[in-house]
Design a protein around this motif. Structure first.
Motif, PDB file in Angstrom:
ATOM      1  N   GLY A  62      49.425  40.176  25.972  1.00  0.00           N
ATOM      2  CA  GLY A  62      49.649  39.226  26.583  1.00  0.00           C
ATOM      3  C   GLY A  62      48.283  38.564  27.123  1.00  0.00           C
ATOM      4  O   GLY A  62      47.509  39.903  27.289  1.00  0.00           O
ATOM      5  N   PRO A  63      47.965  37.528  27.349  1.00  0.00           N
ATOM      6  CA  PRO A  63      46.533  37.020  27.449  1.00  0.00           C
ATOM      7  C   PRO A  63      45.757  37.354  28.708  1.00  0.00           C
ATOM      8  O   PRO A  63      47.140  37.107  29.848  1.00  0.00           O
ATOM      9  CB  PRO A  63      46.619  35.661  27.378  1.00  0.00           C
ATOM     10  CG  PRO A  63      47.805  35.057  26.276  1.00  0.00           C
ATOM     11  CD  PRO A  63      48.469  36.114  26.397  1.00  0.00           C
ATOM     12  N   THR A  64      44.976  37.785  29.422  1.00  0.00           N
ATOM     13  CA  THR A  64      44.814  38.481  30.933  1.00  0.00           C
ATOM     14  C   THR A  64      44.093  37.681  31.713  1.00  0.00           C
ATOM     15  O   THR A  64      43.795  36.422  31.369  1.00  0.00           O
ATOM     16  CB  THR A  64      43.539  39.617  29.988  1.00  0.00           C
ATOM     17  OG1 THR A  64      43.924  40.369  29.174  1.00  0.00           O
ATOM     18  CG2 THR A  64      42.904  40.394  31.449  1.00  0.00           C
ATOM     19  N   VAL A  65      44.422  37.997  32.905  1.00  0.00           N
ATOM     20  CA  VAL A  65      43.944  37.303  34.309  1.00  0.00           C
ATOM     21  C   VAL A  65      43.791  38.087  34.974  1.00  0.00           C
ATOM     22  O   VAL A  65      43.755  39.233  35.618  1.00  0.00           O
ATOM     23  CB  VAL A  65      45.124  36.272  34.554  1.00  0.00           C
ATOM     24  CG1 VAL A  65      44.704  35.792  35.674  1.00  0.00           C
ATOM     25  CG2 VAL A  65      46.164  35.596  33.396  1.00  0.00           C
ATOM     26  N   VAL A  66      41.955  38.167  35.027  1.00  0.00           N
ATOM     27  CA  VAL A  66      41.727  38.652  36.912  1.00  0.00           C
ATOM     28  C   VAL A  66      41.527  38.046  37.538  1.00  0.00           C
ATOM     29  O   VAL A  66      40.909  37.598  37.847  1.00  0.00           O
ATOM     30  CB  VAL A  66      40.550  39.529  36.033  1.00  0.00           C
ATOM     31  CG1 VAL A  66      39.663  40.118  36.899  1.00  0.00           C
ATOM     32  CG2 VAL A  66      40.853  40.292  34.843  1.00  0.00           C
ATOM     33  N   LEU A  67      41.992  38.965  39.302  1.00  0.00           N
ATOM     34  CA  LEU A  67      42.355  37.756  40.034  1.00  0.00           C
ATOM     35  C   LEU A  67      41.376  39.074  40.485  1.00  0.00           C
ATOM     36  O   LEU A  67      41.297  40.440  40.962  1.00  0.00           O
ATOM     37  CB  LEU A  67      43.925  38.946  40.581  1.00  0.00           C
ATOM     38  CG  LEU A  67      44.816  37.729  39.720  1.00  0.00           C
ATOM     39  CD1 LEU A  67      46.374  38.337  39.379  1.00  0.00           C
ATOM     40  CD2 LEU A  67      44.646  36.535  39.754  1.00  0.00           C
ATOM     41  N   VAL A  68      40.359  38.353  41.658  1.00  0.00           N
ATOM     42  CA  VAL A  68      39.970  38.839  42.321  1.00  0.00           C
ATOM     43  C   VAL A  68      39.697  38.545  44.226  1.00  0.00           C
ATOM     44  O   VAL A  68      40.134  37.213  44.855  1.00  0.00           O
ATOM     45  CB  VAL A  68      38.665  38.556  41.665  1.00  0.00           C
ATOM     46  CG1 VAL A  68      37.486  39.334  43.335  1.00  0.00           C
ATOM     47  CG2 VAL A  68      38.107  39.287  40.974  1.00  0.00           C
ATOM     48  N   HIS A  69      40.503  39.190  45.009  1.00  0.00           N
ATOM     49  CA  HIS A  69      41.053  38.950  46.578  1.00  0.00           C
ATOM     50  C   HIS A  69      39.606  38.429  47.168  1.00  0.00           C
ATOM     51  O   HIS A  69      38.341  38.800  46.539  1.00  0.00           O
ATOM     52  CB  HIS A  69      41.348  40.207  46.873  1.00  0.00           C
ATOM     53  CG  HIS A  69      40.581  41.005  46.821  1.00  0.00           C
ATOM     54  ND1 HIS A  69      40.086  41.365  48.586  1.00  0.00           N
ATOM     55  CD2 HIS A  69      40.494  42.506  46.634  1.00  0.00           C
ATOM     56  CE1 HIS A  69      39.020  42.964  48.403  1.00  0.00           C
ATOM     57  NE2 HIS A  69      39.201  43.206  47.192  1.00  0.00           N
ATOM     58  N   GLY A  70      39.902  38.199  48.958  1.00  0.00           N
ATOM     59  CA  GLY A  70      39.071  37.680  49.305  1.00  0.00           C
ATOM     60  C   GLY A  70      38.851  38.015  50.400  1.00  0.00           C
ATOM     61  O   GLY A  70      38.778  39.976  50.647  1.00  0.00           O
TER      62      GLY A  70
END
Length: 318
Positions: A62-70
């Motif tokens: 699937g399309p990729t989503v990258v998540l970056v925390h705080g």
């Protein structure tokens, strides 16, 4: 005189907190990995002695989503989004150096630029050629900096209560005491040694707004991961030298399709910052959430993911 009074107040607060919690020993990574890792957890060695904890979940093609925390958070903060995105998207989340289960060498200094490099190296090694990057708080600052450095790799940019907009003090702002301590060298020295637990519950309740979310398990996670070897030193690093001042015009050079999401009750980064980012980034869409604090992805996961999916669906196909 004001600076002296402010310094005395910070020293007093730090001494009070230190007296409540004294000091705390590091918790070994093996102990933390057993509790906060799991089947989805993986580790990657990167240049500079980094051993990065990440998760690569969801629909592999699937399309990729990258998540970056705080700041002071970890990839766990994205779990509500991961669960809702996984059926249709490949979702990559990671712990930045000084956070979560990622190990860094002694003397490592945290910086926005080095965090951008970590994201770039990790995604390239995972063969994620193009993706949407989403960041919360400090991670939002990493996300927009990534968009400036590597626009050719991005399909979209999502800024969730993001850091970076030049701060304009608001009369109703009551940021957690930890941020006041971080703003002063005396406070930073205390934070490198004291037990973070006396700070955690108070700061988290202020950030989350909805105190029912701040469970004992959530407080334990923040406290125990902050006690990973070297984390307290990294979390307080990079602040003693001259601080980089952001020129608002830099955001006008971002060409990546952008969604700005911001809780209107955020006491850590005022909603005016979200409005500023949205007005400065060409074509950016702004969504604000009444009564919501600093972490919409945890406080209102269904609504925030629905808005995110609508944005993702609007992007041109790869």
């Amino acid at each position: 005189m004001k600076r002296v009074i402010g310094l005395l107040a910070i020293v007093g607060a730090a001494l009070t907190l230190a007296g409540c919690g004294i000091t705390a020993k590091d918790i070994p990574y093996t102990t933390l990995e057993a509790k906060y890792g799991g089947p989805a957890s993986h580790y990657m060695d990167l240049p500079g002695g980094l051993h990065v904890h990440y998760r690569d979940q969801g629909k592999a093609d699937g399309p990729t989503v990258v998540l970056v925390h705080g700041f002071a958070a970890s990839l766990h903060t994205w779990e509500p989004w991961v669960a809702r995105l996984a059926p249709d998207y490949r979702v990559i989340s990671l712990d930045l150096p000084g956070h979560g289960l990622t190990r860094a060498p002694d003397g490592y200094t945290a910086a926005q630029a080095t965090n951008v490099v970590v994201v770039d190296e990790l995604t390239r090694n995972l063969k994620a050629e193009t993706f949407v990057i989403a960041g919360n708080s400090m991670g939002g600052g990493v996300a927009w900096a990534y968009a400036l450095a590597h626009p050719e790799r991005l399909r979209g940019l999502v800024l969730v209560d993001a850091a970076g907009w030049p701060r304009e003090t608001k009369g109703n702002e009551k940021p957690p005491i930890v941020f006041k301590l971080l703003g002063n060298p005396v406070g930073r020295a205390f934070l490198r040694n004291i037990n973070p637990r006396p700070l955690a519950a108070r700061g988290l309740k202020s950030a989350y707004v909805d105190e029912t979310i701040v469970t004992p398990a959530l407080v334990d996670r923040y406290v125990e991961l902050a006690l990973a070897p070297g984390h307290r030193a990294i979390l307080t690093s990079g602040r003693d030298g001259p601080q980089r001042r952001i020129d608002k015009s830099v955001f006008g050079t971002i060409k990546t399709p952008t969604l700005v999401m911001h809780g209107e009750a955020d006491t850590v980064i005022d909603v005016s910052a979200g409005r500023g980012l949205a007005s400065a980034i060409p074509g950016a869409k702004l969504i604000t959430y009444p009564g919501v604090g600093h972490v919409p992805m945890e406080q209102i996961p269904d609504r925030s993911v629905a808005d995110l999916k609508a944005f993702l669906a609007s992007l041109p196909a790869t």
